[in-house]
Design a protein around this motif. Structure first.
Motif, PDB file in Angstrom:
ATOM      1  N   GLU A 120       0.810  -1.211   0.000  1.00 50.05           N
ATOM      2  CA  GLU A 120       0.000   0.000   0.000  1.00 50.05           C
ATOM      3  C   GLU A 120       0.845   1.263   0.000  1.00 50.05           C
ATOM      4  O   GLU A 120       0.489   2.266  -0.610  1.00 50.05           O
ATOM      5  N   TRP A 121       1.979   1.248   0.695  1.00 51.87           N
ATOM      6  CA  TRP A 121       2.769   2.465   0.878  1.00 51.87           C
ATOM      7  C   TRP A 121       3.813   2.674  -0.204  1.00 51.87           C
ATOM      8  O   TRP A 121       4.411   3.756  -0.301  1.00 51.87           O
ATOM      9  N   ASP A 161      -2.683  -6.377  -1.961  1.00 53.21           N
ATOM     10  CA  ASP A 161      -1.807  -5.530  -1.155  1.00 53.21           C
ATOM     11  C   ASP A 161      -1.325  -6.313   0.069  1.00 53.21           C
ATOM     12  O   ASP A 161      -2.058  -6.487   1.038  1.00 53.21           O
ATOM     13  N   ASP A 182       0.633  -5.771   2.495  1.00 52.19           N
ATOM     14  CA  ASP A 182       0.765  -5.179   3.828  1.00 52.19           C
ATOM     15  C   ASP A 182      -0.575  -4.717   4.387  1.00 52.19           C
ATOM     16  O   ASP A 182      -0.618  -4.096   5.442  1.00 52.19           O
ATOM     17  N   SER A 183      -1.668  -4.997   3.680  1.00 51.36           N
ATOM     18  CA  SER A 183      -2.981  -4.595   4.178  1.00 51.36           C
ATOM     19  C   SER A 183      -3.436  -5.536   5.288  1.00 51.36           C
ATOM     20  O   SER A 183      -2.909  -6.640   5.462  1.00 51.36           O
ATOM     21  N   THR A 184      -4.448  -5.102   6.023  1.00 53.61           N
ATOM     22  CA  THR A 184      -4.931  -5.897   7.161  1.00 53.61           C
ATOM     23  C   THR A 184      -5.446  -7.264   6.714  1.00 53.61           C
ATOM     24  O   THR A 184      -5.391  -8.233   7.472  1.00 53.61           O
ATOM     25  N   TYR A 243      -4.166  -9.330   4.855  1.00 55.49           N
ATOM     26  CA  TYR A 243      -3.105 -10.332   4.701  1.00 55.49           C
ATOM     27  C   TYR A 243      -2.118 -10.340   5.871  1.00 55.49           C
ATOM     28  O   TYR A 243      -1.020 -10.853   5.753  1.00 55.49           O
ATOM     29  N   GLN A 244      -2.543  -9.764   7.010  1.00 52.95           N
ATOM     30  CA  GLN A 244      -1.641  -9.721   8.167  1.00 52.95           C
ATOM     31  C   GLN A 244      -1.727 -10.983   9.029  1.00 52.95           C
ATOM     32  O   GLN A 244      -0.719 -11.428   9.578  1.00 52.95           O
TER      33      GLN A 244
END
Length: 500
Positions: A394-395, A417, A419-421, A423-424
């Motif tokens: 995302e960043w 994405d 690093d999105s929630t 896929y955490q």
């Protein structure tokens, strides 16, 4: 002031008066009224809510009706905020030569911006707004003639100034002149309640429409027939359109103006820059111009005089104008010398043995992908319904370069994405990266696939677009790219990649 509001419109007004301690002559008290403290950063927030709420009360504006106005930017930004809160669609007409930041801000707030040719000046964008309003039945704000523009300043701006000087002398009030709403609305209240206060109006020295004494030709509704003969293009965006607005002419007819001060464009730029560097106050070219006029008044004022100068907006509206000429994005020679004065984190030299040694934490073990995650990656990459897929962060600026390309060309794609929630949990993002490394042989992100074929990262994808390979692959999988859209993919990459 209260600290809780039902919506952002309650924060309009009550802007501070700040005394200048370094730029003003020591024998006078020069205060600036910083209208950048309004929620959208300019005095025109007052106009916007005043005009819209007056139209609501009178029934001239119906629920859901489209609002339209011609503006150099600040009025449009204020209207975009008010219309967003109240649920009105907004269309703005604006000459193409006004700063790009303004049109972006209006569009960000949901407005549609219709540009008009610069050669047609303010009368051109005004004529376009009138034409569109008549053709589509939209509500036209008519900021240059609308008495509600002046009324809001009589009810707010003027009373704020009077309240601040309730038990003190007020010798001069200094303002620029755009629509005439601030001028007429404040000046008539000051003349009635503090007749000893001199009303000073500043205008560009090369475009003296007021100072010329030539009457503006206008129609029965108050709108101008044509450009004023004394108008010349000038630097002060928002000041002095190519006609004398009806509200400004009213102020002249009512004999509210005591003095007209011509201001040079170079002085306007200089004063805006000096105000930032000497007083820490950020204003635009029109604010710098008003300050230049106020400093002329201050130099001749009697000892102890109190002077109020209007600063209509923030300097952030002017990033692409001459105000920021010479303010670079890369390091100056002086800044490079500061960088070179210590050994670490420099662009001009590799890591030096003299640089301090920082103990790095041990590398984390690479996650092992589960069968479920491996199957997920395979299904996403092989999805015939969405053949273009990007595994991204995302960043990441490189990921955004690819996103911008796809958006400009209107190419449908799926973005995973990592690093999105989503896929955490259980480090699914890390597991997916492990699968991608095994599949593509690349550790970098983004990774772009078309129909299961690995295209590469950001630069490889942009290169594939430049040579047409990406378009051909997409076409093979039923995704057509509009060939009429022209874009330089390299321009989408992060700015810091350009050579210093």
């Amino acid at each position: 002031m209260p600290t809780k509001f039902n919506n952002v419109l309650g924060t309009i007004g009550n802007t501070p008066l700040v005394r200048l301690t370094r730029l003003a002559p020591p024998q006078v008290n020069l205060f600036v009224k910083i209208e950048a403290f309004n929620p959208m950063g300019s005095v025109k927030d007052r106009l916007a809510i005043g005009v819209i709420e007056d139209a609501e009360r009178s029934g001239a504006l119906r629920p859901g009706q489209t609002v339209i106005e011609a503006t150099s930017g600040n009025t449009g930004i204020g209207l975009a905020m008010v219309c967003a809160v109240k649920g009105y669609p907004l269309v703005v007409t604006m000459a193409e030569n006004f700063s790009i930041e303004r049109r972006k801000m209006m569009r960000f707030l949901g407005a549609r911006v219709v540009l008009t040719p610069a050669a047609l000046k303010g009368t051109g964008m005004l004529a376009k707004a009138v034409e569109l309003a008549q053709a589509h039945g939209w509500f036209l704000c008519r900021q240059f003639e609308n008495e509600a523009n002046a009324d809001i300043h009589s009810r707010t701006t003027a009373l704020e100034i009077l309240g601040a000087f309730e038990n003190d002398r007020l010798d001069y009030w200094v303002t620029g002149c755009g629509t005439g709403g601030t001028l007429k609305g404040v000046a008539r209240v000051l003349k009635a309640q503090r007749p000893e206060t001199a009303i000073v109006v500043c205008e560009p020295d090369n475009s003296p429409t007021l100072g010329s004494g030539i009457v503006q030709a206008r129609r029965a509704d108050g709108s101008p027939v044509d450009s004023h003969p004394s108008f010349r293009p000038h630097l002060m965006q928002g000041w002095t359109p190519d006609f004398i607005p009806k509200l400004t002419e009213d102020a002249v007819a009512l004999k509210l103006i005591d003095k007209i001060v011509p201001v040079n464009g170079a002085d306007a730029l200089r004063c805006a820059r000096e105000l930032a560097r000497a007083e820490g106050i950020f204003t635009g070219i029109s604010g710098g111009a008003t300050l230049a006029g106020a400093l002329q008044i201050s130099a001749a004022a009697t000892t102890g005089a109190n002077i109020v100068c209007m600063l209509p907006d923030t300097g952030e509206r002017y990033l692409t104008t001459p105000l920021f000429e010479g303010v670079g994005v890369d390091m100056t020679t002086e800044e490079l010398e500061i960088s070179r004065s210590t050994p670490s984190a420099r662009f001009d030299a590799p890591a030096s043995a003299a640089a301090p040694i920082v103990q790095q934490p041990p590398a984390a073990a690479e996650p092992v992908a589960s069968a479920e995650v491996a199957d997920f990656v395979a299904r996403v990459i092989g999805d015939a319904e969405q053949p273009l897929v990007m595994f991204a962060l995302e960043w990441c600026e490189f990921c955004w370069a690819v996103r911008k390309l796809f958006a400009i060309c209107r190419i449908p794609y799926r973005s995973v994405d990592l690093d999105s929630t989503a896929y955490q949990r259980d480090d699914r993002g890390g597991q997916i990266r492990a699968v991608l490394r095994e599949r593509s042989g690349s550790k970098t992100i983004p990774q772009v696939f078309v129909g299961g074929e690995f295209i590469g990262g950001a630069t490889e994808t942009l290169d594939a677009f430049k040579d047409g390979r990406l378009q051909r692959l997409l076409a093979q999988h039923g995704v057509l790219v509009d060939e009429s859209i022209h874009v330089d993919p390299d321009s989408l990459l992060p700015g810091w990649l350009h050579p210093r």
